[in-house]
Design a protein around this motif. Structure first.
Motif, PDB file in Angstrom:
ATOM      1  N   ASN A 176       2.184   4.796 -14.473  1.00 28.50           N
ATOM      2  CA  ASN A 176       1.560   4.922 -13.156  1.00 28.50           C
ATOM      3  C   ASN A 176       0.419   3.928 -12.974  1.00 28.50           C
ATOM      4  O   ASN A 176       0.339   3.227 -11.964  1.00 28.50           O
ATOM      5  CB  ASN A 176       1.017   6.343 -12.965  1.00 28.50           C
ATOM      6  CG  ASN A 176       2.106   7.304 -12.515  1.00 28.50           C
ATOM      7  OD1 ASN A 176       2.597   8.085 -13.312  1.00 28.50           O
ATOM      8  ND2 ASN A 176       2.500   7.215 -11.268  1.00 28.50           N
ATOM      9  N   VAL A 199       0.682  -3.737  -8.495  1.00 28.06           N
ATOM     10  CA  VAL A 199       0.678  -3.810  -7.028  1.00 28.06           C
ATOM     11  C   VAL A 199      -0.668  -4.353  -6.531  1.00 28.06           C
ATOM     12  O   VAL A 199      -0.714  -5.224  -5.650  1.00 28.06           O
ATOM     13  CB  VAL A 199       0.953  -2.412  -6.411  1.00 28.06           C
ATOM     14  CG1 VAL A 199       0.732  -2.439  -4.909  1.00 28.06           C
ATOM     15  CG2 VAL A 199       2.374  -1.970  -6.728  1.00 28.06           C
ATOM     16  N   ALA A 200      -1.785  -3.875  -7.128  1.00 30.32           N
ATOM     17  CA  ALA A 200      -3.111  -4.333  -6.703  1.00 30.32           C
ATOM     18  C   ALA A 200      -3.261  -5.845  -6.929  1.00 30.32           C
ATOM     19  O   ALA A 200      -3.781  -6.560  -6.069  1.00 30.32           O
ATOM     20  CB  ALA A 200      -4.196  -3.559  -7.449  1.00 30.32           C
ATOM     21  N   THR A 253       0.848  -1.197   0.000  1.00 33.03           N
ATOM     22  CA  THR A 253       0.000   0.000   0.000  1.00 33.03           C
ATOM     23  C   THR A 253       0.883   1.247   0.000  1.00 33.03           C
ATOM     24  O   THR A 253       0.633   2.201  -0.748  1.00 33.03           O
ATOM     25  CB  THR A 253      -0.922   0.006   1.242  1.00 33.03           C
ATOM     26  OG1 THR A 253      -1.698  -1.196   1.230  1.00 33.03           O
ATOM     27  CG2 THR A 253      -1.857   1.196   1.239  1.00 33.03           C
ATOM     28  N   PRO A 293      -6.559   2.337  -6.018  1.00 30.56           N
ATOM     29  CA  PRO A 293      -5.667   2.970  -7.000  1.00 30.56           C
ATOM     30  C   PRO A 293      -6.425   3.581  -8.172  1.00 30.56           C
ATOM     31  O   PRO A 293      -6.075   4.668  -8.629  1.00 30.56           O
ATOM     32  CB  PRO A 293      -4.753   1.827  -7.456  1.00 30.56           C
ATOM     33  CG  PRO A 293      -5.447   0.578  -7.082  1.00 30.56           C
ATOM     34  CD  PRO A 293      -6.279   0.899  -5.882  1.00 30.56           C
ATOM     35  N   SER A 312       4.487   5.774  -5.094  1.00 34.07           N
ATOM     36  CA  SER A 312       4.807   5.753  -6.527  1.00 34.07           C
ATOM     37  C   SER A 312       3.795   6.557  -7.337  1.00 34.07           C
ATOM     38  O   SER A 312       4.102   7.036  -8.429  1.00 34.07           O
ATOM     39  CB  SER A 312       4.870   4.318  -7.044  1.00 34.07           C
ATOM     40  OG  SER A 312       3.576   3.760  -7.081  1.00 34.07           O
ATOM     41  N   ALA A 313       2.575   6.744  -6.790  1.00 34.99           N
ATOM     42  CA  ALA A 313       1.553   7.503  -7.525  1.00 34.99           C
ATOM     43  C   ALA A 313       1.962   8.962  -7.693  1.00 34.99           C
ATOM     44  O   ALA A 313       1.483   9.647  -8.584  1.00 34.99           O
ATOM     45  CB  ALA A 313       0.214   7.413  -6.803  1.00 34.99           C
ATOM     46  N   THR A 350       2.407   1.766  -3.450  1.00 30.24           N
ATOM     47  CA  THR A 350       1.481   2.262  -4.464  1.00 30.24           C
ATOM     48  C   THR A 350       1.135   3.743  -4.223  1.00 30.24           C
ATOM     49  O   THR A 350       1.029   4.532  -5.159  1.00 30.24           O
ATOM     50  CB  THR A 350       0.226   1.362  -4.546  1.00 30.24           C
ATOM     51  OG1 THR A 350      -0.477   1.654  -5.734  1.00 30.24           O
ATOM     52  CG2 THR A 350      -0.713   1.533  -3.386  1.00 30.24           C
ATOM     53  N   ALA A 374       0.350   0.662 -10.558  1.00 28.07           N
ATOM     54  CA  ALA A 374      -0.704   0.570  -9.530  1.00 28.07           C
ATOM     55  C   ALA A 374      -1.477  -0.744  -9.670  1.00 28.07           C
ATOM     56  O   ALA A 374      -1.814  -1.383  -8.672  1.00 28.07           O
ATOM     57  CB  ALA A 374      -1.652   1.761  -9.646  1.00 28.07           C
TER      58      ALA A 374
END
Lengths: 120, 218
Positions: free
Chosen positions: A37, A44-45, A22, B210, A28-29, A25, A41
């Motif tokens: 990006n 990672v999700a 978390t 996200p 990095s956003a 993410t 994301a």
């Protein structure tokens, strides 16, 4: 029950990994990677999802058919996504989308269809 | 009533060979339900993908209407609630009744905190004129696309919140059943299945966070 219990220690490690991902993410956003990006994301999700499914949802010890059911659901959604986006990407503005402006900048404009030659 | 319940609690229903087969049938049924939930949310995510592909820049700008701080806190709260849920299942597996009820209550508490923060966010969107429809007053660049993004935001997080409200209701039911001694080390299927549901709701948020809160931060 056939399923083996997962230890408290393992659960805590998975929780720590989810928290770390978390943080990755969110941080990095803020870095501009262009289209990267969204890709990062989503990677990672998906990683977090695999951890939750494997350990918290015990699919590591689940039956083959349970795994198959999940994979079938995910594949169906992947197919839905792929065909929807592929349709959008390859549409010809001459045949669809009267609101051509919506695709400006997404792909180059297409020349209008020349008039059909008169029939004999 | 008590006899019918006792048959299930202390052995297995007559159509099953043994308790293990009964457990596997329940588990398969739950995964089938979750697979159709994947399709249900998948359709909404596909809608999001469609419009974010058409209006990429406007969606990235509209994403900044949302509070990253509150979104991040809610992500932590929800993952923590998944942890307390696995603890509840773990206690059920080992026959710890009091600890099991404690962890179930902790899960309900964290779920309620999540919904409270969500309600606070929703209220702010009303005040800021970001609720789609007659109340939408944002008039900056790409206002229609911003309205579309907020529409998807409310539909996606609303459906997710509805699942959480249902989940909290199921957890409350489990607390009562656990208190009445329905579960023991050899039979805790409802707790395990509720855990699957709760983690699935967590999974949906892992993708919502996200896509809604993070895409426009760079």
């Amino acid at each position: 029950m056939s399923q083996r219990a997962i230890s408290i220690r393992t659960y805590l490690i998975i929780f720590a990994a989810l928290m770390a991902l978390t943080a990755v993410t969110v941080v990095s956003a803020h870095v501009d990677l262009g289209r990267g990006n969204v890709v990062l994301a989503l990677i990672v999700a998906f990683t977090k999802a695999v951890l939750v499914i494997t350990y918290f949802m015990h699919l590591r010890y689940g039956t083959l058919i349970s795994r198959g059911v999940l994979v079938a659901g995910v594949l169906a959604v992947a197919l839905l996504m792929f065909l929807t986006i592929d349709d959008l990407r390859t549409r010809d503005t001459r045949t669809y989308l009267p609101f051509v402006g919506a695709l400006d900048g997404v792909r180059p404009p297409i020349a209008p269809v020349p008039p059909h030659p008169p029939l004999e | 009533m008590h006899d019918a319940g006792a048959g299930v609690v202390h052995g297995h229903a007559h159509q099953f060979d043994d308790a293990e087969q009964q457990y596997e049938a329940s588990s398969l049924g739950m995964w089938l339900f979750l697979a159709q939930e994947v399709l249900f949310f998948g359709a909404v995510f596909a809608t999001y993908a469609y419009y974010s592909f058409l209006h990429t820049d406007a969606f990235e700008a509209a994403s900044n209407h949302l509070s990253l701080t509150l979104g991040t806190i809610n992500t932590v709260v929800l993952i923590a609630s998944s942890l307390t849920m696995v603890f509840a299942v773990h206690q059920a597996q080992h026959g710890g009744k009091r600890a099991q009820i404690g962890w179930l209550l902790a899960t309900m508490l964290l779920g309620t905190v999540f919904l409270g923060i969500k309600a606070y966010e929703y209220t702010h969107k009303f005040h800021e004129g970001l609720v789609p429809g007659a109340l939408f007053t944002y008039s900056g660049p790409d206002a229609p696309q911003h309205q579309l993004f907020m529409c998807l935001y409310f539909v996606m997080t609303g459906l997710h919140a509805l699942h959480m409200i249902i989940g909290i209701g199921i957890l409350a039911t489990l607390c009562v059943l656990a208190q009445r001694g329905w579960f023991r080390a050899g039979y805790y299927t409802p707790v395990e299945m509720t855990g699957l549901y709760w983690h699935f709701v967590d999974l949906v948020w892992i993708f919502l966070f996200p896509l809604l809160y993070l895409i426009g931060r760079h």
